[in-house]
Write a protein that holds these residues in place. Structure first.
Motif, short mmCIF file in Angstrom:
data_model
loop_
_atom_site.label_atom_id
_atom_site.label_comp_id
_atom_site.label_asym_id
_atom_site.label_seq_id
_atom_site.Cartn_x
_atom_site.Cartn_y
_atom_site.Cartn_z
N ARG A 23 96.18 34.35 120.09
CA ARG A 23 96.65 32.94 119.40
C ARG A 23 97.98 32.60 120.22
N GLY A 24 98.51 33.40 120.67
CA GLY A 24 99.74 33.07 121.57
C GLY A 24 99.26 32.41 123.16
N VAL A 25 98.23 33.25 123.55
CA VAL A 25 97.66 32.82 124.78
C VAL A 25 97.06 31.37 124.60
N SER A 26 96.23 31.23 123.43
CA SER A 26 95.86 29.73 123.24
C SER A 26 96.73 28.70 123.10
N VAL A 27 97.98 28.90 122.79
CA VAL A 27 98.93 27.81 122.97
C VAL A 27 99.12 27.26 124.20
N VAL A 28 98.89 27.98 125.42
CA VAL A 28 99.08 27.46 126.60
C VAL A 28 97.87 26.28 126.82
N GLY A 29 97.00 26.15 126.12
CA GLY A 29 96.00 25.32 126.42
C GLY A 29 96.34 24.02 125.72
N SER A 30 97.13 23.90 124.87
CA SER A 30 97.11 22.91 123.90
C SER A 30 97.99 21.67 124.66
N ASP A 31 97.90 20.55 124.05
CA ASP A 31 98.49 19.41 124.77
C ASP A 31 99.88 19.33 124.48
N LEU A 32 100.34 19.72 123.03
CA LEU A 32 101.77 19.76 123.00
C LEU A 32 102.53 20.96 123.95
N PHE A 33 102.03 21.98 124.34
CA PHE A 33 102.50 23.13 125.48
C PHE A 33 102.69 22.19 126.53
N VAL A 119 96.62 33.30 142.14
CA VAL A 119 96.47 34.35 141.34
C VAL A 119 96.81 33.80 139.88
N LEU A 120 97.79 33.04 139.59
CA LEU A 120 98.28 32.79 138.18
C LEU A 120 97.47 31.76 137.95
N ALA A 121 96.93 30.82 138.73
CA ALA A 121 96.01 29.87 137.97
C ALA A 121 94.67 30.47 137.77
N PHE A 122 94.03 31.46 138.46
CA PHE A 122 92.91 32.03 138.04
C PHE A 122 93.10 32.94 136.64
N LEU A 123 94.46 33.68 136.75
CA LEU A 123 94.48 34.43 135.72
C LEU A 123 94.69 33.68 134.31
N MET A 124 95.31 32.50 134.35
CA MET A 124 95.64 31.81 133.14
C MET A 124 94.41 31.07 132.85
N VAL A 125 93.51 30.61 133.75
CA VAL A 125 92.29 29.89 133.25
C VAL A 125 91.32 31.13 132.65
N GLY A 126 91.43 32.13 133.11
CA GLY A 126 90.47 33.22 132.41
C GLY A 126 90.97 33.94 131.30
N LEU A 127 92.30 33.90 131.13
CA LEU A 127 93.02 34.00 129.74
C LEU A 127 92.77 33.35 128.50
N VAL A 128 93.11 31.95 128.92
CA VAL A 128 93.07 30.80 127.88
C VAL A 128 91.55 30.64 127.38
N SER A 129 90.58 30.88 128.64
CA SER A 129 89.14 30.74 128.06
C SER A 129 88.67 31.85 127.12
N PHE A 130 89.11 33.06 127.61
CA PHE A 130 88.54 34.30 126.89
C PHE A 130 89.01 34.07 125.45
N LEU A 135 89.07 34.09 119.38
CA LEU A 135 89.26 33.35 118.30
C LEU A 135 88.15 32.46 117.56
N GLY A 136 86.95 32.44 118.04
CA GLY A 136 85.81 32.08 117.50
C GLY A 136 85.74 30.56 117.47
N VAL A 137 86.20 30.00 118.22
CA VAL A 137 86.42 28.21 118.14
C VAL A 137 85.27 27.71 119.37
N HIS A 138 84.93 28.41 120.17
CA HIS A 138 84.18 27.98 121.50
C HIS A 138 83.05 28.91 121.86
N TYR A 139 82.03 28.27 122.39
CA TYR A 139 80.83 29.03 122.89
C TYR A 139 81.24 29.32 124.15
N VAL A 140 80.46 30.53 124.77
CA VAL A 140 80.61 30.67 126.28
C VAL A 140 80.44 29.33 127.00
N GLU A 141 79.47 28.75 126.92
CA GLU A 141 79.20 27.61 127.55
C GLU A 141 80.29 26.62 127.63
#
Length: 286
Positions: A23-33, A119-130, A135-141
Motif C-alpha cells: 500500500r505504501g509503495v503504491s502511493v508513489v504512483g498516485s497523482d497527489l504524490f 537503477v532507481l527508475a527500473f526499481l521504482m517501476v518494478g515495485l509500483v507495478s508489482f 493489491l488486486g487492482v490491475h491485471y498483469v497486462e
C-alpha cells in the motif's frame, strides 16, 4: 488475455506486513504524490526541470485516462474470487500508476544520465507495478502496458525537448499566453471524468503559470535552513489554497478542473512572484 490467475496466486501470499508495505509503495504512483514532489522540485531545486517533469508527467496521465475510457476494461476485483485490498478509480487498462512512475523516473534518468538514477527508475517501476498486482487492482497486462507507455512517452518527450532546445524560437509573450489559454480551454472542454479534470487542470495551471512568470531563474537561498522554512511555508500555502477552493467551489467536474488549475498556477506563478516581491521590499527597507 486479462487472466486473473496470477492475482489469485498473489492473493494467497498476502500478509499484514506485505499488505501495508505494498500500500505504501503504491502511493508513489498516485497523482497527489507527484504533485507534492513536483512542487518541491520546482520551488526548491530547478524551475526548468520542475515544469518539464510536470508537463510530461501530467500529459502522460491525461493520455492514460483517455485510453482507459476508450478501452473500458473492468477492474480485476470484479472477479468473485478476488479481493482487492486497495481502492482504485476508473477502468483498469493501462495502469495509471505504472505509467506515471515510468514517465517520471525515466524522464528523471534521461535528464541526469547517471547509472544510479537509471537503477532507481527500473526499481521504482518494478515495485509500483508489482504493488498494483499484489493489491488486486490491475491485471498483469495493465501494468506491462502502463510501464511501456510511460517509458515510451518519457523518451519521446525528451527527444522533442532536445529538438526544441536546438531550434529555439523567440515567441511573443501574448502568443504564449494565447497558446496556454487555448490548451487550457481544450482540456476543460474534453474532460470526461474526475481523473481527467484533475490532471487537465494541473496541466493548464502549470502551462499558463510558466508562460506568465517568464523567469526561469531558480530561487536562491542563503542556507539549507532558509530553504526548508520556505518550503514549509510554501506547502502550507498550497494546502490552504486547496482547502479554501474546495470550500468555495461546489461539486462538479468543471470546478474540480478549476481548483487544480488555480492551485498549480499558484505554485508556478504566485509563489515565485510573491517571494521575489517580498525580497525586494525587505532589501529596500533594510
Amino acid at each position: 488475455m486479462f487472466d486473473v490467475t496470477p492475482l489469485l496466486f498473489l492473493q494467497g501470499l498476502r500478509s499484514p506486513f506485505w499488505n501495508s508495505f505494498f500500500r505504501g509503495v503504491s502511493v508513489v504512483g498516485s497523482d497527489l504524490f507527484y504533485l507534492v514532489v513536483l512542487v518541491i522540485w520546482y520551488l526548491a531545486f530547478s524551475k526548468r526541470e520542475g515544469i518539464y517533469l510536470s508537463l510530461v508527467l501530467f500529459t502522460s496521465l491525461f493520455l492514460n485516462f483517455a485510453v482507459k475510457s476508450l478501452v473500458a476494461v473492468p477492474r480485476p476485483y470484479l472477479h468473485p474470487m478476488l479481493q482487492a485490498i486497495s481502492e482504485a478509480e476508473g477502468f483498469s487498462f493501462p495502469s495509471g500508476h505504472a505509467q506515471s512512475t515510468a514517465t517520471f523516473f525515466f524522464s528523471l534518468a534521461l535528464l541526469y544520465k547517471k547509472r544510479p538514477v537509471w537503477v532507481l527508475a527500473f526499481l521504482m517501476v518494478g515495485l509500483v507495478s508489482f504493488s498494483r498486482l499484489y493489491l488486486g487492482v490491475h491485471y498483469v497486462e495493465d501494468v506491462l502496458a502502463g510501464a511501456l507507455l510511460g517509458a515510451g512517452f518519457a523518451f519521446a518527450a525528451f527527444y522533442l525537448k532536445g529538438k526544441l532546445e536546438g531550434n529555439e524560437v523567440n515567441i511573443v509573450f501574448w502568443w504564449k499566453v494565447a497558446v496556454a489559454a487555448g490548451v487550457a480551454l481544450s482540456l476543460f472542454l474534453f474532460c470526461w471524468d474526475d481523473l481527467s479534470a484533475r490532471v487537465g487542470g494541473a496541466i493548464s495551471g502549470a502551462l499558463l503559470g510558466w508562460f506568465l512568470e517568464g523567469n526561469a531563474e531558480n530561487l536562491a537561498w542563503k542556507s539549507l535552513f532558509d530553504r526548508i522554512v520556505f518550503l514549509g511555508l510554501a506547502l502550507l500555502s498550497v494546502l490552504a489554497c486547496f482547502l479554501v477552493l474546495r470550500g468555495v467551489f461546489p461539486e462538479g467536474r468543471e470546478f474540480l478542473f478549476l481548483r487544480y488549475a488555480i492551485v498549480v498556477f499558484w505554485v508556478v506563478f504566485g509563489i515565485p512572484v510573491l517571494t521575489r516581491h517580498l525580497r525586494r521590499k525587505l532589501a529596500g527597507g533594510s
